[in-house]
Design an enzyme around this catalytic site. Structure first.
Site, short mmCIF file in Angstrom:
data_model
loop_
_atom_site.label_atom_id
_atom_site.label_comp_id
_atom_site.label_asym_id
_atom_site.label_seq_id
_atom_site.Cartn_x
_atom_site.Cartn_y
_atom_site.Cartn_z
N GLY A 632 0.83 -1.21 0.00
CA GLY A 632 0.00 0.00 0.00
C GLY A 632 0.86 1.24 0.00
N ASP A 750 -8.18 9.99 15.74
CA ASP A 750 -8.56 9.56 14.39
C ASP A 750 -8.95 8.08 14.41
OD1 ASP A 750 -9.09 9.69 11.71
OD2 ASP A 750 -7.01 9.75 11.06
N ASN A 755 -8.31 2.84 10.35
CA ASN A 755 -7.08 2.88 11.15
C ASN A 755 -6.97 1.71 12.12
OD1 ASN A 755 -6.09 5.12 9.88
ND2 ASN A 755 -7.22 6.53 11.21
O1 ACK Z 1 -6.08 -1.64 3.87
P1 ACK Z 1 -4.71 -2.16 3.75
O2 ACK Z 1 -4.46 -3.46 3.16
O3 ACK Z 1 -3.97 -2.06 5.16
O4 ACK Z 1 -3.85 -1.03 3.03
C1 ACK Z 1 -3.23 -0.18 3.93
C2 ACK Z 1 -1.82 0.13 3.45
O5 ACK Z 1 -0.93 -0.64 4.20
C3 ACK Z 1 -1.46 1.60 3.62
O6 ACK Z 1 -1.55 1.95 4.98
C4 ACK Z 1 -1.64 -1.56 5.00
N1 ACK Z 1 -0.92 -1.71 6.26
C5 ACK Z 1 -0.45 -0.74 7.04
N2 ACK Z 1 0.13 -1.29 8.13
C6 ACK Z 1 0.04 -2.62 7.99
C7 ACK Z 1 0.45 -3.72 8.79
N3 ACK Z 1 1.09 -3.54 9.94
N4 ACK Z 1 0.16 -4.93 8.37
C8 ACK Z 1 -0.48 -5.13 7.21
N5 ACK Z 1 -0.90 -4.13 6.42
C9 ACK Z 1 -0.64 -2.89 6.81
C10 ACK Z 1 -3.03 -1.02 5.19
#
Ligand code: ACK
Length: 983
Positions: A632, A750, A755
């Site tokens: 992402g 938020d 989130n």
């Molecule tokens: O909705 P998603 O798949 O979950 O797309 C967003 C993207 O990165 C941008 O923030 C994913 N993301 C963020 N942190 C994590 C994490 N720790 N583990 C897996 N996916 C994550 C988030």
């Protein structure tokens, strides 16, 4: 016509028309065609002639009723068409077709060939013309197929014998209509069917009256969008704020905004504006009710917006309409005077009747009188007299009149006035007193001082009083116990008194002696000799300046002291004001090294933000990280997934956020601030920080990996697939994480499903702690009037209005997250604008319960959305409630909107593999299915998970969805077989 048909007809007669003439449809449905209530011939066209047949049967009241039947089951190659006349759509963009029919089970018809069918097709054709080409020229391509209709309930010979009839009802909708109307066409390919009724309707939001506004009958939108409708105020009401509501696709009104109020003279009774009765009035539209006329006023007619004053009573312009009418005051009491040579003090008692008002003031009229040849004549004093505090509008019953002539008679008249005196035509009542002044030397005008002398000057009496022979100046030292007078005499009206002590105050008086003898002393004057000669200031103005500068100095000093005190208090005030609920970021510096110290430390309290990173985040050597793929985009750069292997630890799956090249120092600090915040938390429901890479580029933040990504996307992907208990489990996790954060005094600001991250065990964890995220990162954040950027739909009203972010505002957001979770990622407040959301919330509107939401859960949401933040529950209480519900799931049974019908399973009625995959939103696998030879729906009934794997459906969620749907297809087939077996 086959002989089988006679029986169903009989059944139609007795079984299906029990309520002829009493058919009631929901009031949000407008019928465009109802074959049952058509009086004459339906006039539908059938082709060929031996196909559909209009059969009139009688119901139990002997009312004829028209049905169309076809039952050519014995002959093959049937293609029988039946077409309605043009059904005008009356402006509707989406119409619904409700078909009631009976269908014979082929197996129950002895000797019928295999061509016998148990379905029929329904088509439509949009047109502006009501003379369609004859049916025999019908081309199938001109018609759009609505659906193939199968019977849920077919009937058999036994049913007929038992007089048990099985009536099927199917409803289909047609959207995006633009022409004048539609033709419906029914195609029979060899079944035994009776169309008992065909009803075509559209949905509307029926006329509604709310908040004294009328919302017109509104046709629902063509798609699922809400139609915004402006309200018009009812008769005798006026708009306080423009009224609006939204008409939803299923004919319900949503989200009322704005309000009308009854105009003056009218009040709201039973949702309408009724006139005020006589004797009552309503002055402002903002007042709720008509009230009794105030004292000394009346209203003889209805609809009074104010009451008229009784005779002799008045209302001043500024008097509120609710105030009693009043009248002028009576005359004041006779003044008592005290006079000396040039001044008179007058005092009198207030009027006995104030007229009912509290604003009585007094005016004093002065005339100077003289007697000529025994006749007294008085003339206005004009500007020669001075009144203190003033001559007119005196608030208290006393006045001091100075600058009068000595030994003169004055006539003073006092009148009492109030706010309505000017409105009364009656003459005023005055009280008059005559006063004669005595003779005296008036005021000392000048003085000059030195260390040991003072010079005085004075006005002599009027020459009309006779010649002044001499003046007598008397003085004494003020602070002496025995006040010894010294008397000096002079013919001039100036005198220098010598031989005084330096820096000492003396009291002086002067009087004149004329032929008539000594006059009275004028007033006393106190003067002080100076300490030094150089300070002997002759000009009184200079003295004033000196005094002013000394006074100014003092004032300045006082101001400085005051500022000092106030600023001291101000700091104290800020501290004292620090509400325990207030933003809880503690600005203390240092590590959280004290065991048990659970207070979050804001990275901004560090002078060097890098120190905060060092304190709270572990530096990871980049060689320990293996990046696998991009998952992402974050605010500062890409988010990837990968592996982390720390020395002597097992390899783990991690998410890696990186800071894109070309960043500024500020961006680097903001980026890393998330790590220094996250690193302070350790909780199973808070995303765990593994460490940071800061010593080489790109700078990275490494966190645990959450397989299912963010909660909102995850829920949308798995719409309807979880049990309430699973959803509750996710919510419990979020609330546990939030409870931990609130105990750490951290306010998230938020909290939203986007989130929250979800791992493979469906554990949800709170994430997104960047300092700038609320400002920059969040696509849902909008600028407020105060310039801040706030995710409006998730934010508590006090935080939007005055940035009051607290754990209680996080609770509000938590309520919204609950709503998002139960509605599987629906957007809060749908497509309403942010402004509308703010307004609606302010007016008390709250999100309704999502579909299938337990009452208790919606109640919990509503508790989180209490306007007064202290009335909202704490995270600990939410946890306790969720735990109780999880322990006793029976509490979750009552649904907030149980009137909602069970949605039909998506796969109901589909007949091809393509349609089926589309119905469950898996059409991306169409090619894989057809490529592997799955071309009929029957063929997919036995597909297993491993078959799906081989087909290339590797995602567990997709496999689950497809297999669940196959299970429902199997159930449907099983039910159909059961019906056949019963036959
Ligand atoms: O909705 P998603 O798949 O979950 O797309 C967003 C993207 O990165 C941008 O923030 C994913 N993301 C963020 N942190 C994590 C994490 N720790 N583990 C897996 N996916 C994550 C988030």
């Amino acid at each position: 016509m086959a002989l089988y048909w006679i029986y169903p007809s009989i059944f139609i007669l007795y079984a299906f028309r029990p309520c002829q003439g009493l058919r009631n449809y929901p009031d949000n449905e407008v019928t465009l065609l109802d074959s049952v209530s058509a009086l004459g011939d339906l006039g539908w066209e059938a082709y060929p002639a031996e196909g559909w047949e209009e059969i009139s049967v009688m119901d139990e009241r002997n009312t004829p009723m028209r049905t169309y039947q076809v039952c050519n089951v014995m002959e093959a190659s049937q293609n029988n068409w039946l077409r309605t006349g043009l059904i005008p759509r009356h402006g509707a963009q989406r119409i619904y077709v409700e078909i009631k029919f009976t269908l014979r089970d082929c197996n129950s018809l002895p000797g019928v060939p295999g061509t016998c069918k148990e379905t029929f097709n329904v088509y439509y054709h949009e047109s502006n013309s009501d003379t369609p080409p004859p049916l025999r020229h019908l081309r199938e391509s001109q018609y759009i197929k609505i659906d193939t209709i199968a019977a849920d309930e077919s009937f058999t010979q036994t049913d007929v014998g038992d007089r048990v009839m099985k009536l099927n009802t199917e409803v289909r909708d047609i959207g995006g209509l633009t022409k004048r109307g539609v033709y419906l066409a029914f195609q029979d390919l060899g079944a035994c069917i009776a169309l008992v009724s065909v009803r075509v309707f559209y949905k509307r939001c029926p006329l509604a009256v709310l908040n004294l506004a009328r919302f017109a009958d509104t046709v629902t939108g063509g798609d699922s969008a809400l139609v915004e409708v402006r309200g018009t105020c009812l008769e005798d009401a006026e708009e306080l704020e423009p009224t609006r509501m939204f008409c939803s696709a299923d004919g319900g009104w949503l989200v009322p905004i704005g309000r009308c109020v009854c105009r003056p003279g009218f009040e709201e009774v039973d949702g309408r504006c009724q006139p005020c009765r006589s004797g009552f009035y309503k002055a402002s539209a903002m007042d709720a009710y008509c009230v009794k006329c105030p004292p000394h006023s009346y209203s003889h007619q209805d609809k009074a917006s104010e009451c008229v004053c009784e005779r002799g009573f008045y209302r001043a312009e500024t008097d509120p309409r609710s105030m009693a009418c009043t009248r002028p005051p009576s005359a004041p009491g006779t003044p008592i005077s005290t006079s000396n040579e040039t001044a008179v003090t007058l005092e009198w008692s207030p009027p006995r009747d104030s007229g009912g008002r509290g604003d009585v003031t007094y005016s004093v009229h002065c005339r100077k009188c003289s007697s000529e040849s025994g006749v007294e004549r008085c003339t206005p004093c004009g500007g020669s007299a001075h009144f203190s505090p003033r001559q007119f509008g005196l608030p208290l019953p006393r006045v001091l009149v100075t600058e009068l002539l000595t030994r003169t008679t004055y006539s003073f008249s006092v009148e009492a006035l109030n706010g309505v005196s000017h409105l009364s035509p009656s003459p005023r009542t005055l009280t008059t007193v005559n006063v004669t002044t005595s003779q005296a030397v008036s005021v000392v005008l000048k003085e000059r001082r030195s260390k040991d002398s003072i010079t005085l000057a004075w006005h002599g009496p009027d020459s009309s009083e006779g010649n002044v022979l001499e003046y007598e100046v008397t003085y004494y030292e003020k602070n002496q116990q025995d006040q010894n007078y010294t008397v000096l005499k002079t013919k001039a009206n100036v005198m220098t008194v010598d031989g005084l002590k330096p820096g000492t105050t003396y009291v002086f008086r002067v009087r004149a002696r004329t032929e008539g003898g000594h006059g009275n002393y004028g007033g006393e004057i106190e003067l002080e000799t100076s300490h030094e000669d150089m300070l002997a200031v002759g000009d009184p103005n200079q003295f004033t300046i000196l005094l002013a500068s000394v006074a100014g100095g003092i004032v300045l000093l006082v101001l400085l002291v005051a500022c000092f005190v106030v600023s001291g208090r101000h700091c104290g005030y800020i501290k004292a004001k620090q509400d325990p609920e207030e933003e809880k970021m503690q600005f203390q510096h240092g590590r959280v090294s004290l065991p048990g110290s659970r207070t979050y430390i804001h990275p901004h309290t560090y002078e060097d933000p890098n120190q905060a990173v060092r304190d709270f985040a572990q530096e990871i050597d980049v060689s320990n990280i293996r990046i696998e793929r991009v998952i992402g985009a974050g605010e500062f750069g890409e988010v990837c997934s990968g592996r982390l292997r720390l020395p002597s630890k097992r390899e783990i799956h991690v998410a890696i956020k990186s800071l894109k090249a070309g960043y500024t120092e500020q961006q680097r600090r903001d980026f890393l601030s998330e790590a220094s915040i996250m690193g302070q938390f350790e909780h199973p429901n808070i995303i765990r920080l593994e460490g940071v890479v800061t010593r080489c580029k790109p700078v990275m933040i490494i966190t645990e990996y959450m397989e299912n990504g963010s909660l909102d996307t995850f829920l949308k992907k798995h719409d309807g697939q979880f049990t309430v208990l699973q959803l509750l489990g996710m919510l419990r996790g979020i609330s546990a994480g939030m409870q931990y954060l609130s105990e750490m005094n951290y306010v998230h600001r938020d909290l939203a499903a986007r989130n929250i991250l979800v791992n493979s065990n469906l554990v949800s964890k709170v994430s997104d702690f960047g300092l700038s995220r609320v400002l920059e990162d969040d696509p849902d954040a909008a600028y407020t009037t105060r310039g801040g950027k706030i995710p409006i739909r998730w934010t508590a009203p006090e935080a939007i209005a005055y940035r009051k972010f607290t754990s209680a505002s996080d609770i509000w957001s938590y309520g919204i997250v609950m709503w998002e979770v139960i509605s599987y990622g629906e957007r809060p407040y749908w497509e309403m604008s942010n402004q509308d959301v703010i307004k609606a919330i302010d007016e008390g509107y709250r999100l309704p319960a999502p579909m299938d939401c337990p009452v208790v859960m919606h109640q919990l949401m509503l508790d989180c959305w209490e306007k007064n933040r202290s009335d909202r529950p704490k995270f600990g209480q939410i946890m306790a409630t969720l735990d109780r519900l999880i322990r006793s799931p029976s509490c979750l049974k009552p649904l907030a909107n149980s009137s909602w019908e069970e949605p039909p399973s998506p796969e109901a009625g589909v007949s091809t593999v393509e349609d089926w995959l589309e119905s469950i939103k898996m059409s991306q696998y169409k090619e894989q299915f057809s490529g592997a030879g799955y071309v009929t729906l029957d063929s997919v009934l036995y597909v297993s998970a491993s078959d799906l794997g081989k087909l290339g459906v590797s995602l567990a969620g997709h496999q689950k969805k497809i297999l669940t749907s196959i299970q429902s297809l199997q159930d449907q087939q099983h039910q159909q077989q059961q019906t056949h077996v019963q036959v």
